[in-house]
Design a protein around this motif. Structure first.
Motif, PDB file in Angstrom:
ATOM      1  N   MET A   1       0.819  -1.197   0.000  1.00 58.20           N
ATOM      2  CA  MET A   1       0.000   0.000   0.000  1.00 58.20           C
ATOM      3  C   MET A   1       0.863   1.262   0.000  1.00 58.20           C
ATOM      4  SD  MET A   1      -3.077   0.946   0.062  1.00 58.20           S
ATOM      5  CE  MET A   1      -4.018   2.375   0.344  1.00 58.20           C
ATOM      6  N   GLN A   3       3.797   1.658  -1.378  1.00 58.42           N
ATOM      7  CA  GLN A   3       4.359   1.835  -2.725  1.00 58.42           C
ATOM      8  C   GLN A   3       3.342   2.514  -3.645  1.00 58.42           C
ATOM      9  OE1 GLN A   3       7.440   1.245  -3.426  1.00 58.42           O
ATOM     10  NE2 GLN A   3       7.422   1.481  -5.646  1.00 58.42           N
ATOM     11  N   GLU A   4       2.090   2.115  -3.556  1.00 63.61           N
ATOM     12  CA  GLU A   4       1.041   2.705  -4.394  1.00 63.61           C
ATOM     13  C   GLU A   4       0.795   4.167  -4.033  1.00 63.61           C
ATOM     14  OE1 GLU A   4       0.643  -0.292  -2.962  1.00 63.61           O
ATOM     15  OE2 GLU A   4       0.613  -1.591  -4.716  1.00 63.61           O
ATOM     16  N   LEU A   7       3.623   6.154  -5.434  1.00 67.16           N
ATOM     17  CA  LEU A   7       3.432   6.297  -6.881  1.00 67.16           C
ATOM     18  C   LEU A   7       2.353   7.334  -7.187  1.00 67.16           C
ATOM     19  CD1 LEU A   7       4.037   5.404  -9.765  1.00 67.16           C
ATOM     20  CD2 LEU A   7       2.370   3.573  -9.450  1.00 67.16           C
ATOM     21  N   PHE A   8       1.270   7.344  -6.404  1.00 67.14           N
ATOM     22  CA  PHE A   8       0.217   8.346  -6.586  1.00 67.14           C
ATOM     23  C   PHE A   8       0.785   9.752  -6.386  1.00 67.14           C
ATOM     24  CE2 PHE A   8      -3.192  11.042  -4.981  1.00 67.14           C
ATOM     25  CZ  PHE A   8      -4.136  10.879  -5.982  1.00 67.14           C
ATOM     26  N   ASN A  62       6.294   1.891 -12.098  1.00 66.26           N
ATOM     27  CA  ASN A  62       5.334   0.790 -11.990  1.00 66.26           C
ATOM     28  C   ASN A  62       5.564  -0.265 -13.064  1.00 66.26           C
ATOM     29  OD1 ASN A  62       3.237  -0.340 -10.548  1.00 66.26           O
ATOM     30  ND2 ASN A  62       1.652   0.598 -11.803  1.00 66.26           N
ATOM     31  N   ARG A  67      -2.285   1.933 -14.101  1.00 64.90           N
ATOM     32  CA  ARG A  67      -3.330   1.744 -13.095  1.00 64.90           C
ATOM     33  C   ARG A  67      -4.198   2.999 -13.072  1.00 64.90           C
ATOM     34  NH1 ARG A  67      -2.366  -3.357 -11.503  1.00 64.90           N
ATOM     35  NH2 ARG A  67      -0.230  -3.786 -10.893  1.00 64.90           N
ATOM     36  N   TYR A  69      -5.258   4.686 -10.507  1.00 62.22           N
ATOM     37  CA  TYR A  69      -4.797   5.694  -9.559  1.00 62.22           C
ATOM     38  C   TYR A  69      -3.601   6.479 -10.110  1.00 62.22           C
ATOM     39  CZ  TYR A  69      -1.319   2.210  -8.071  1.00 62.22           C
ATOM     40  OH  TYR A  69      -0.307   1.292  -8.041  1.00 62.22           O
ATOM     41  N   VAL A  70      -2.848   5.907 -11.055  1.00 59.03           N
ATOM     42  CA  VAL A  70      -1.750   6.639 -11.691  1.00 59.03           C
ATOM     43  C   VAL A  70      -2.316   7.748 -12.577  1.00 59.03           C
ATOM     44  CG1 VAL A  70       0.138   6.439 -13.341  1.00 59.03           C
ATOM     45  CG2 VAL A  70      -0.161   4.691 -11.587  1.00 59.03           C
TER      46      VAL A  70
END
Length: 160
Positions: A1, A3-4, A7-8, A62, A67, A69-70
């Motif tokens: 979580m 990492q995401e 990235l966001f 990524n 994704r 969210y990206v």
């Protein structure tokens, strides 16, 4: 979580960066007049560069997997910047640059006058030289005729 979420945040900053770059393009357009062809060309180049930039961000962070969210982070970053400081920045920076260009134009006016005077004098010299050429040709022909007459008279004196 974690990492995401990271990235966001990175894609959010990428969206802000893309919006800033487009604002710089808008400021340039507000400062100097552009034709519709040039505006279209600038837009095409911007969007190609933006696509490559976004692809590189997604690929590095990524492994190329897109994704939602990206894309959402990129959109939100651009939207938040556009809704916030973008309007003020473009308006006031464009006005400042226009005033700067105007001041430079006022300072450049004496240079323009000097350039015009120099050009006037140079064209005047060219005209004067052009007018003298036929006179020079006539003088050259007369000198050649005199030389011929002297040769002829010298030859007649030898024969006589």
């Amino acid at each position: 979580m974690q990492q995401e979420l990271l990235l966001f945040c990175r894609t959010f900053l990428a969206g802000v960066c893309l919006a800033v770059c487009y604002d710089l393009l808008r400021i340039l357009r507000n400062t100097a007049a552009h034709s519709t062809f040039l505006i279209g060309l600038q837009d095409i180049l911007y969007w190609c560069a933006a696509g490559l930039f976004l692809f590189s961000v997604i690929y590095r962070e990524n492994d190329g997997v897109i994704r939602i969210y990206v894309l959402l982070g990129t959109f939100l970053g651009a939207f938040v910047y556009h809704a916030g400081p973008s309007v003020i920045l473009v308006k006031y920076l464009s006005a400042f640059l226009k005033q700067t260009v105007r001041c430079l134009g006022i300072l450049g006016k004496p240079l323009k006058l000097w350039r015009k005077r120099l050009k006037f004098y140079l064209t005047g010299v060219k005209i004067a030289l052009y007018k003298r050429k036929p006179t020079q040709r006539v003088r050259k022909q007369k000198n050649e005729e005199k030389k011929k007459k002297k040769k002829e008279s010298a030859e007649q004196d030898r024969h006589a």
